[in-house]
Design an enzyme around this catalytic site. Structure first.
Site, mmCIF file in Angstrom:
data_model
loop_
_atom_site.group_PDB
_atom_site.id
_atom_site.type_symbol
_atom_site.label_atom_id
_atom_site.label_comp_id
_atom_site.label_asym_id
_atom_site.label_seq_id
_atom_site.Cartn_x
_atom_site.Cartn_y
_atom_site.Cartn_z
ATOM 1 N N GLY A 70 0.735 -1.228 -0.072
ATOM 2 C CA GLY A 70 -0.035 -0.133 -0.018
ATOM 3 C C GLY A 70 0.852 1.261 0.039
ATOM 4 O O GLY A 70 0.418 2.408 0.637
ATOM 5 N N ASN A 121 1.450 3.012 -2.618
ATOM 6 C CA ASN A 121 0.559 4.293 -3.399
ATOM 7 C C ASN A 121 -0.573 4.668 -2.483
ATOM 8 O O ASN A 121 -0.881 5.945 -2.730
ATOM 9 C CB ASN A 121 0.097 3.708 -4.850
ATOM 10 N N ARG A 127 -15.268 -15.222 -9.497
ATOM 11 C CA ARG A 127 -14.677 -14.009 -9.707
ATOM 12 C C ARG A 127 -15.853 -12.821 -9.307
ATOM 13 O O ARG A 127 -15.585 -12.048 -8.594
ATOM 14 C CB ARG A 127 -14.269 -13.756 -11.091
ATOM 15 N N MET A 169 -4.129 -6.605 -7.170
ATOM 16 C CA MET A 169 -3.705 -7.728 -8.020
ATOM 17 C C MET A 169 -4.897 -8.890 -8.585
ATOM 18 O O MET A 169 -4.545 -9.757 -8.599
ATOM 19 C CB MET A 169 -2.482 -8.360 -7.605
ATOM 20 N N ARG A 170 -6.023 -8.137 -8.933
ATOM 21 C CA ARG A 170 -7.195 -8.947 -9.129
ATOM 22 C C ARG A 170 -7.775 -8.621 -10.536
ATOM 23 O O ARG A 170 -7.765 -7.281 -10.847
ATOM 24 C CB ARG A 170 -8.317 -9.075 -8.273
ATOM 25 N N ASN A 209 -6.540 2.836 -12.403
ATOM 26 C CA ASN A 209 -5.576 2.084 -11.962
ATOM 27 C C ASN A 209 -4.120 2.457 -12.145
ATOM 28 O O ASN A 209 -3.935 3.404 -13.143
ATOM 29 C CB ASN A 209 -5.707 0.579 -12.683
ATOM 30 N N HIS A 256 -0.446 1.207 -13.167
ATOM 31 C CA HIS A 256 0.413 0.084 -13.774
ATOM 32 C C HIS A 256 1.853 0.248 -14.197
ATOM 33 O O HIS A 256 2.138 1.648 -14.356
ATOM 34 C CB HIS A 256 -0.408 -0.159 -15.128
ATOM 35 N N SER A 285 2.339 4.217 -15.467
ATOM 36 C CA SER A 285 1.063 5.065 -16.054
ATOM 37 C C SER A 285 -0.292 4.900 -15.038
ATOM 38 O O SER A 285 -0.468 3.964 -14.443
ATOM 39 C CB SER A 285 0.642 4.198 -17.516
ATOM 40 N N VAL A 302 -7.291 -6.084 -20.124
ATOM 41 C CA VAL A 302 -6.297 -5.634 -18.926
ATOM 42 C C VAL A 302 -5.403 -4.477 -19.212
ATOM 43 O O VAL A 302 -4.783 -4.621 -20.220
ATOM 44 C CB VAL A 302 -5.717 -6.976 -18.494
ATOM 45 N N ASP A 303 -5.329 -3.822 -18.406
ATOM 46 C CA ASP A 303 -4.448 -2.666 -18.577
ATOM 47 C C ASP A 303 -4.608 -1.822 -19.843
ATOM 48 O O ASP A 303 -3.648 -0.939 -20.288
ATOM 49 C CB ASP A 303 -2.745 -2.998 -18.345
ATOM 50 N N GLU A 355 9.220 5.195 -6.648
ATOM 51 C CA GLU A 355 9.082 6.721 -6.273
ATOM 52 C C GLU A 355 8.331 7.712 -7.273
ATOM 53 O O GLU A 355 7.847 8.606 -6.539
ATOM 54 C CB GLU A 355 10.918 7.074 -6.336
HETATM 55 C C1 GAR Z 1 2.858 -0.787 -7.745
HETATM 56 O O1 GAR Z 1 4.342 -0.748 -8.139
HETATM 57 C C2 GAR Z 1 2.010 -0.702 -8.723
HETATM 58 O O2 GAR Z 1 2.236 -0.089 -9.859
HETATM 59 C C3 GAR Z 1 1.803 -2.254 -9.024
HETATM 60 O O3 GAR Z 1 2.131 -2.747 -7.804
HETATM 61 C C4 GAR Z 1 2.861 -2.056 -6.955
HETATM 62 C C5 GAR Z 1 2.150 -1.965 -5.721
HETATM 63 O O4 GAR Z 1 2.965 -1.201 -4.775
HETATM 64 N N1 GAR Z 1 0.684 -2.603 -9.792
HETATM 65 C C6 GAR Z 1 0.680 -3.583 -10.741
HETATM 66 O O5 GAR Z 1 1.371 -4.419 -10.983
HETATM 67 C C7 GAR Z 1 -1.008 -3.613 -11.146
HETATM 68 N N2 GAR Z 1 -0.882 -4.821 -12.150
HETATM 69 P P1 GAR Z 1 2.073 -0.625 -3.285
HETATM 70 O O6 GAR Z 1 0.877 -1.652 -3.108
HETATM 71 O O7 GAR Z 1 3.342 -0.467 -2.454
HETATM 72 O O8 GAR Z 1 1.541 0.610 -3.934
#
Ligand code: GAR
Length: 197
Positions: A14, A16, A67, A92-93, A109, A111, A138, A146-147, A174
């Protein structure tokens, strides 16, 4: 200004999400983050959210037979909290068409690649192996592919000679923490305003 009631969906540490909560502490930030939901009960981000005084729920996807059954529980929680906008942050779902169309225009989202390059997993390893000079992250609208939705904003990071996927991921992260608060503010201002039925 009426701030938009926003939920953040997570699966892990978490970082982000924490950056979004920090940004939303400013009274003029357009999103008011009132709920954090993790599909993994052990996600470290849940404790960070609680420490920040935000309602944090675990809805364990392994407890549902499909799902869509999981997503119906998630959708019910979002509606219970009168959520108007959803930000996936390390969630991640893969979401079904049912959920995606229900929240279309109100669902974003982050990515870890320069979309449209490297949808899916192992983005940094793939960028290094391809000999790319730059990687990045992004923020995009979520659609069924997806994405695949339109990009709202990106941040670019130079790939260094000898970079490992882990070192690159740390430098990209970062930039994610700067990117997502900026992009969420822009996205909330552009959202579809019709309420979720
Ligand atoms: C982040 O780097 C995010 O971009 C990525 O997971 C990480 C989560 O980190 N997301 C994906 O790969 C989505 N497919 P965080 O939990 O520390 O924010």
């Amino acid at each position: 200004m009426k701030r938009v009631r926003t939920a953040v969906l997570i699966s892990g540490r978490g970082s982000n999400m924490a950056a979004l909560l920090d940004a939303a502490n400013a009274p003029d930030y357009p999103a008011d983050i009132v709920l954090v939901v993790s599909n993994r009960p052990g996600a470290g981000g849940l404790d960070k959210a609680k420490a920040a005084g935000v309602t944090a729920l675990a809805i364990d996807h392994t407890g549902y037979g499909s799902r869509e059954a999981f997503e119906r529980a998630l959708d019910a929680a979002l509606r219970d909290h009168h959520i108007e906008f959803v930000a996936c942050a390390g969630f991640m779902r893969v979401l079904t068409e049912w959920f995606g169309s229900r929240w279309e225009g109100r669902l974003v989202n982050i990515h870890p690649s320069l979309l449209p390059n490297y949808k899916g997993l192992h983005t940094h390893r793939r960028a290094i192996e391809a000999g790319d000079t730059h990687a990045g992250a992004s923020v995009h609208w979520v659609v069924t592919e997806v994405d695949g939705g339109d990009v709202i904003d990106r941040e670019t990071v130079a790939i260094r000679p000898g970079d490992t996927p882990e070192a690159l991921a740390a430098r990209v992260l970062e930039r994610e923490l700067v990117l997502y608060p900026r992009a969420l503010a822009a996205a909330v201002r552009q959202r579809r305003v019709n309420p979720v039925s």
